[in-house]
Design a protein around this motif. Structure first.
Motif, PDB file in Angstrom:
ATOM      1  N   LYS A   1       0.787  -1.232   0.000  1.00  0.00           N
ATOM      2  CA  LYS A   1       0.000   0.000   0.000  1.00  0.00           C
ATOM      3  C   LYS A   1       0.821   1.285   0.000  1.00  0.00           C
TER       4      LYS A   1
ATOM      5  N   THR B   1      -0.534   7.880   6.992  1.00  0.00           N
ATOM      6  CA  THR B   1      -0.945   7.949   8.403  1.00  0.00           C
ATOM      7  C   THR B   1      -0.152   6.983   9.281  1.00  0.00           C
TER       8      THR B   1
ATOM      9  N   ARG C   1       3.949   6.358  13.698  1.00  0.00           N
ATOM     10  CA  ARG C   1       5.361   6.093  13.988  1.00  0.00           C
ATOM     11  C   ARG C   1       6.000   7.294  14.689  1.00  0.00           C
TER      12      ARG C   1
ATOM     13  N   SER D   1       4.894   1.589  17.232  1.00  0.00           N
ATOM     14  CA  SER D   1       3.808   2.352  16.593  1.00  0.00           C
ATOM     15  C   SER D   1       2.515   1.546  16.629  1.00  0.00           C
TER      16      SER D   1
ATOM     17  N   SER E   1      -0.699   2.892  18.719  1.00  0.00           N
ATOM     18  CA  SER E   1      -1.883   3.157  17.899  1.00  0.00           C
ATOM     19  C   SER E   1      -3.122   2.450  18.438  1.00  0.00           C
TER      20      SER E   1
ATOM     21  N   ARG F   1      -5.678   7.465  19.131  1.00  0.00           N
ATOM     22  CA  ARG F   1      -6.496   7.345  17.915  1.00  0.00           C
ATOM     23  C   ARG F   1      -7.404   8.553  17.743  1.00  0.00           C
TER      24      ARG F   1
ATOM     25  N   ARG G   1      -4.735   2.036   8.114  1.00  0.00           N
ATOM     26  CA  ARG G   1      -5.435   0.817   8.534  1.00  0.00           C
ATOM     27  C   ARG G   1      -6.941   1.063   8.654  1.00  0.00           C
ATOM     28  N   ASP G   2      -7.304   2.332   8.882  1.00  0.00           N
ATOM     29  CA  ASP G   2      -8.702   2.654   9.173  1.00  0.00           C
ATOM     30  C   ASP G   2      -9.189   3.849   8.364  1.00  0.00           C
TER      31      ASP G   2
ATOM     32  N   ARG H   1       2.463  -8.187  14.511  1.00  0.00           N
ATOM     33  CA  ARG H   1       1.926  -6.841  14.322  1.00  0.00           C
ATOM     34  C   ARG H   1       0.521  -6.906  13.716  1.00  0.00           C
TER      35      ARG H   1
ATOM     36  N   ASP I   1      -2.804  -5.300  15.322  1.00  0.00           N
ATOM     37  CA  ASP I   1      -3.590  -4.282  14.605  1.00  0.00           C
ATOM     38  C   ASP I   1      -5.028  -4.744  14.338  1.00  0.00           C
TER      39      ASP I   1
ATOM     40  N   ARG J   1      -7.237  -4.954  18.130  1.00  0.00           N
ATOM     41  CA  ARG J   1      -7.478  -3.855  19.073  1.00  0.00           C
ATOM     42  C   ARG J   1      -8.956  -3.461  19.046  1.00  0.00           C
TER      43      ARG J   1
HETATM   44  O1   DC Z   1       1.704   1.458   7.840  1.00  0.00           O
HETATM   45  P1   DC Z   1       2.755   1.421   8.891  1.00  0.00           P
HETATM   46  O2   DC Z   1       3.437   0.078   8.961  1.00  0.00           O
HETATM   47  O3   DC Z   1       3.763   2.525   8.754  1.00  0.00           O
HETATM   48  O4   DC Z   1       1.987   1.664  10.270  1.00  0.00           O
HETATM   49  C1   DC Z   1       2.628   1.534  11.524  1.00  0.00           C
HETATM   50  C2   DC Z   1       1.612   1.167  12.604  1.00  0.00           C
HETATM   51  O5   DC Z   1       0.717   2.248  12.816  1.00  0.00           O
HETATM   52  C3   DC Z   1       0.728  -0.034  12.274  1.00  0.00           C
HETATM   53  O6   DC Z   1       1.265  -1.248  12.744  1.00  0.00           O
HETATM   54  C4   DC Z   1      -0.578   0.280  12.936  1.00  0.00           C
HETATM   55  C5   DC Z   1      -0.594   1.779  13.059  1.00  0.00           C
HETATM   56  N1   DC Z   1      -1.536   2.434  12.140  1.00  0.00           N
HETATM   57  C6   DC Z   1      -2.848   2.532  12.532  1.00  0.00           C
HETATM   58  O7   DC Z   1      -3.201   2.008  13.573  1.00  0.00           O
HETATM   59  N2   DC Z   1      -3.746   3.199  11.775  1.00  0.00           N
HETATM   60  C7   DC Z   1      -3.378   3.768  10.620  1.00  0.00           C
HETATM   61  N3   DC Z   1      -4.274   4.436   9.916  1.00  0.00           N
HETATM   62  C8   DC Z   1      -2.035   3.646  10.163  1.00  0.00           C
HETATM   63  C9   DC Z   1      -1.137   2.962  10.952  1.00  0.00           C
END
Ligand code: DC
Length: 229
Positions: A18, A36, A41, A100, A104, A110, A131-132, A181, A185, A188
């Motif tokens: 992505k 995001t 991070r 992170s 998160s 959040r 993610r969201d 991870r 994610d 949660r």
């Molecule tokens: O996409 P990334 O691997 O850089 O994201 C790092 C962490 O941030 C991921 O494990 C979960 C969190 N994250 C999130 O909870 N919501 C998002 N919109 C983006 C990332």
């Protein structure tokens, strides 16, 4: 109504492609790329430096609200600044991967970051990756994509990325960290990683980057929108 409905939301787990896809789609559409994950991070980095406890929700929420984050581009590279400091490399470590993900999951984090991301998406000309994005931050977005790939392929992509950065790490180790991870994610309570009901799910396992990018560009360009205004 335009604006937020014009946001292109791209979600998915680590290694789904992505980031590369979102950056490129944003470039071709002439939209702003909103990473995001990099924002979470940055929160992790700042919280770690301040020695904040993960149990300290109010403290972490306060930290987020006072965070001076700004994105900049340097040719093809997106850079992230915390105040005057370029933290782009400091946030891409295995430690920050896990931290992170942990920060998160904190509701106060959040809430603060969702508000900030919505404000950044108000212009509508944004490709928002995370993610969201499709489920919580931009539920009204017209275009939502959820990228997936088999765990083996995702681990291989992350492995290549890390070796490319000069790290010494085994594929098995990368696969285990990825799994941990993902589980964190997905499980949660607030805004877990999942596809929005109206997202197009794209399995990138056997697709090239270019195939995924052009599929998204074509879909957005057609302006498909099954939902009435
Ligand atoms: O996409 P990334 O691997 O850089 O994201 C790092 C962490 O941030 C991921 O494990 C979960 C969190 N994250 C999130 O909870 N919501 C998002 N919109 C983006 C990332």
């Amino acid at each position: 109504m335009g604006m937020i409905r014009d946001v292109v939301a791209i979600d998915g787990p680590a290694g789904s492609g992505k980031s590369s896809v979102s950056r490129s789609v944003a470039g071709r559409l002439g939209y702003v790329y909103l990473d995001t994950g990099a924002m979470y991070r940055a929160v992790a980095l700042a919280a770690g430096r301040m020695g904040l406890d993960l149990e300290d929700g109010p403290g972490l929420g306060g930290l987020c609200r006072g965070l001076d984050l700004s994105f900049a581009t340097d040719g093809d590279h997106a850079r992230l600044f915390l105040g005057e400091e370029d933290i782009s490399d400091a946030i891409r470590t295995p430690e920050m991967d896990m931290l992170s993900s942990a920060v998160s999951a904190v509701p106060e984090v959040r809430q603060a970051m969702t508000g900030l991301q919505r404000r950044m998406g108000e212009t509508g000309k944004v490709v928002a990756e995370g993610r969201d994005m499709g489920t919580v931050v931009f539920p009204e977005a017209r275009h939502k994509f959820f990228l997936t790939a088999s765990p083996a392929v995702r681990a291989e992509r992350r492995y290549q990325e890390r070796v490319g950065r000069g790290e010494t790490v085994s594929l098995q180790r990368v696969a285990e960290e990825l799994k941990r991870r993902d589980r964190q994610d997905e499980s949660r309570a607030v805004a877990p990683l999942r596809a929005a009901e109206d997202a197009l799910v794209v399995d990138t396992t056997d697709l090239t980057l270019e195939q995924v990018i052009s599929f998204i560009i074509r879909t957005v360009g057609r302006g498909d929108d099954p939902r009435p205004e």
